[in-house]
Design a protein around this motif. Sequence first.
Motif, PDB file in Angstrom:
ATOM      1  N   THR A 150      12.212  -2.396 -15.538  1.00  0.00           N
ATOM      2  CA  THR A 150      10.993  -1.783 -16.067  1.00  0.00           C
ATOM      3  C   THR A 150       9.904  -1.716 -15.006  1.00  0.00           C
ATOM      4  O   THR A 150       9.266  -0.672 -14.808  1.00  0.00           O
ATOM      5  CB  THR A 150      10.493  -2.585 -17.283  1.00  0.00           C
ATOM      6  N   LEU A 151       9.677  -2.831 -14.294  1.00  0.00           N
ATOM      7  CA  LEU A 151       8.625  -2.869 -13.281  1.00  0.00           C
ATOM      8  C   LEU A 151       8.942  -1.942 -12.114  1.00  0.00           C
ATOM      9  O   LEU A 151       8.034  -1.304 -11.563  1.00  0.00           O
ATOM     10  CB  LEU A 151       8.435  -4.302 -12.783  1.00  0.00           C
ATOM     11  N   ASN A 152      10.208  -1.855 -11.731  1.00  0.00           N
ATOM     12  CA  ASN A 152      10.580  -0.961 -10.635  1.00  0.00           C
ATOM     13  C   ASN A 152      10.344   0.494 -11.007  1.00  0.00           C
ATOM     14  O   ASN A 152       9.906   1.286 -10.168  1.00  0.00           O
ATOM     15  CB  ASN A 152      12.041  -1.182 -10.241  1.00  0.00           C
ATOM     16  N   PHE A 153      10.636   0.843 -12.238  1.00  0.00           N
ATOM     17  CA  PHE A 153      10.423   2.224 -12.650  1.00  0.00           C
ATOM     18  C   PHE A 153       8.938   2.582 -12.585  1.00  0.00           C
ATOM     19  O   PHE A 153       8.555   3.578 -11.962  1.00  0.00           O
ATOM     20  CB  PHE A 153      10.953   2.456 -14.066  1.00  0.00           C
ATOM     21  N   PHE A 154       8.110   1.748 -13.224  1.00  0.00           N
ATOM     22  CA  PHE A 154       6.683   2.055 -13.241  1.00  0.00           C
ATOM     23  C   PHE A 154       6.041   1.877 -11.866  1.00  0.00           C
ATOM     24  O   PHE A 154       5.101   2.581 -11.513  1.00  0.00           O
ATOM     25  CB  PHE A 154       5.967   1.178 -14.266  1.00  0.00           C
ATOM     26  N   GLN A 158       5.312   8.063  -9.481  1.00  0.00           N
ATOM     27  CA  GLN A 158       4.074   8.664  -8.997  1.00  0.00           C
ATOM     28  C   GLN A 158       3.975  10.110  -9.453  1.00  0.00           C
ATOM     29  O   GLN A 158       4.930  10.872  -9.352  1.00  0.00           O
ATOM     30  CB  GLN A 158       4.008   8.636  -7.465  1.00  0.00           C
ATOM     31  N   LEU A 159       2.804  10.477  -9.966  1.00  0.00           N
ATOM     32  CA  LEU A 159       2.548  11.871 -10.289  1.00  0.00           C
ATOM     33  C   LEU A 159       2.302  12.684  -9.023  1.00  0.00           C
ATOM     34  O   LEU A 159       2.655  13.858  -8.943  1.00  0.00           O
ATOM     35  CB  LEU A 159       1.339  11.982 -11.222  1.00  0.00           C
ATOM     36  N   ASP A 160       1.698  12.029  -8.036  1.00  0.00           N
ATOM     37  CA  ASP A 160       1.402  12.681  -6.766  1.00  0.00           C
ATOM     38  C   ASP A 160       1.354  11.615  -5.682  1.00  0.00           C
ATOM     39  O   ASP A 160       0.969  10.472  -5.935  1.00  0.00           O
ATOM     40  CB  ASP A 160       0.065  13.418  -6.858  1.00  0.00           C
ATOM     41  N   ASN A 162      -0.682  11.187  -3.405  1.00  0.00           N
ATOM     42  CA  ASN A 162      -2.043  10.748  -3.125  1.00  0.00           C
ATOM     43  C   ASN A 162      -2.575   9.768  -4.159  1.00  0.00           C
ATOM     44  O   ASN A 162      -3.692   9.252  -4.012  1.00  0.00           O
ATOM     45  CB  ASN A 162      -2.982  11.963  -3.044  1.00  0.00           C
ATOM     46  N   ILE A 163      -1.792   9.536  -5.227  1.00  0.00           N
ATOM     47  CA  ILE A 163      -2.206   8.596  -6.273  1.00  0.00           C
ATOM     48  C   ILE A 163      -1.505   7.269  -6.031  1.00  0.00           C
ATOM     49  O   ILE A 163      -0.275   7.193  -6.012  1.00  0.00           O
ATOM     50  CB  ILE A 163      -1.850   9.132  -7.677  1.00  0.00           C
ATOM     51  N   GLU A 164      -2.281   6.220  -5.839  1.00  0.00           N
ATOM     52  CA  GLU A 164      -1.740   4.898  -5.522  1.00  0.00           C
ATOM     53  C   GLU A 164      -1.659   4.031  -6.768  1.00  0.00           C
ATOM     54  O   GLU A 164      -2.601   4.007  -7.577  1.00  0.00           O
ATOM     55  CB  GLU A 164      -2.618   4.200  -4.474  1.00  0.00           C
ATOM     56  N   ASN A 165      -0.545   3.340  -6.937  1.00  0.00           N
ATOM     57  CA  ASN A 165      -0.405   2.380  -8.033  1.00  0.00           C
ATOM     58  C   ASN A 165      -1.070   1.068  -7.633  1.00  0.00           C
ATOM     59  O   ASN A 165      -0.685   0.442  -6.652  1.00  0.00           O
ATOM     60  CB  ASN A 165       1.077   2.126  -8.348  1.00  0.00           C
ATOM     61  N   ARG A 166      -2.059   0.671  -8.391  1.00  0.00           N
ATOM     62  CA  ARG A 166      -2.724  -0.612  -8.185  1.00  0.00           C
ATOM     63  C   ARG A 166      -2.995  -1.192  -9.569  1.00  0.00           C
ATOM     64  O   ARG A 166      -3.919  -0.779 -10.254  1.00  0.00           O
ATOM     65  CB  ARG A 166      -4.024  -0.445  -7.392  1.00  0.00           C
ATOM     66  N   TRP A 167      -2.184  -2.143  -9.976  1.00  0.00           N
ATOM     67  CA  TRP A 167      -2.185  -2.603 -11.356  1.00  0.00           C
ATOM     68  C   TRP A 167      -3.282  -3.631 -11.627  1.00  0.00           C
ATOM     69  O   TRP A 167      -3.657  -4.419 -10.743  1.00  0.00           O
ATOM     70  CB  TRP A 167      -0.838  -3.242 -11.704  1.00  0.00           C
ATOM     71  N   GLN A 168      -3.735  -3.637 -12.851  1.00  0.00           N
ATOM     72  CA  GLN A 168      -4.605  -4.708 -13.348  1.00  0.00           C
ATOM     73  C   GLN A 168      -3.737  -5.934 -13.616  1.00  0.00           C
ATOM     74  O   GLN A 168      -2.638  -5.818 -14.153  1.00  0.00           O
ATOM     75  CB  GLN A 168      -5.280  -4.283 -14.645  1.00  0.00           C
ATOM     76  N   LEU A 169      -4.222  -7.101 -13.264  1.00  0.00           N
ATOM     77  CA  LEU A 169      -3.474  -8.336 -13.499  1.00  0.00           C
ATOM     78  C   LEU A 169      -3.179  -8.516 -14.983  1.00  0.00           C
ATOM     79  O   LEU A 169      -2.066  -8.879 -15.376  1.00  0.00           O
ATOM     80  CB  LEU A 169      -4.246  -9.538 -12.952  1.00  0.00           C
ATOM     81  N   SER A 170      -4.185  -8.266 -15.820  1.00  0.00           N
ATOM     82  CA  SER A 170      -4.001  -8.427 -17.267  1.00  0.00           C
ATOM     83  C   SER A 170      -2.977  -7.431 -17.813  1.00  0.00           C
ATOM     84  O   SER A 170      -2.213  -7.747 -18.715  1.00  0.00           O
ATOM     85  CB  SER A 170      -5.341  -8.244 -17.990  1.00  0.00           C
TER      86      SER A 170
END
Length: 267
Positions: A150-154, A158-160, A162-170
């Motif tokens: 699950t975590l690897n998929f999300f 990426q939609l693009d 130029n969009i970076e994944n940076r998750w909220q800890l919560s």
Amino acid sequence: MSFIDHLEVLRGHLFRSVVAIVIGAVIIAIYQSFFIKHVLLGPTRPDFPTYGFFCRIGRALHLEKALCMQGIGIKMQSTSVAGQFSTFISILLIGGIIIAFPYIFYEFWRFIRPALTKKELKSTRGVIFWVSFLFFLGVFFGYFVIAPYTLNFFGNFQLDENIENRWQLSSYFDTMIPLILGTGLAFQLPLVMLVLAKIGLVSATYLRKMWKYAVVLILIIAAIITPGPDVVSQMTVAIPLLILYGVSILLAKRVEKEQAEEEKEWS
């Protein structure tokens, strides 16, 4: 016993369960560095055991693309003043519940046990062990199999560029906990079916008749749990659930056999 007396007994069981949860939380607090870095954040690390294990299986089966995962390596952030502290308290609470689960169920069992007959007690022998075993089996499966997929998929979606994944800890914590606890509870399926068979709500014949619908439902659940499009990851989740459904049929058949023998004795 009066109703008030029952409440007094229940309060004692609840108090001891809370004490067990607190002890579990204290254990996690003492070793918080290990639990947070290697357990909670473990699936984000490239050295997580699951990645190497499944990658070796993938090479042996020539399915490297489907089974090999590298970890996500995503930086996380906390944007609220007490965000990290509140998450830490949640980690202590949930971790304490998981560690103390066998004792919590033991206290629950002690509360309802006096209401059971000798026959019912005999048929529920070993229930504490099996409930705890299936719970921890589900927790480990959710943590080491479902969570990494699950975590690897999300993490890699990426939609693009130029969009970076940076998750909220919560957000990460709120994603992990339902996966782990939900799987632990889902693995109670055979025991639930056993109880339903004993009270006559389901039978082995009915479960066998509904197996086609059960397969479709399990495949849908597997597709939701593992949002990746590859069939291999979905079957990795679906196969254990199908096995549990098969075990449920065998248990229901055993109950029917025992009930038939009892009817012969009374006739």
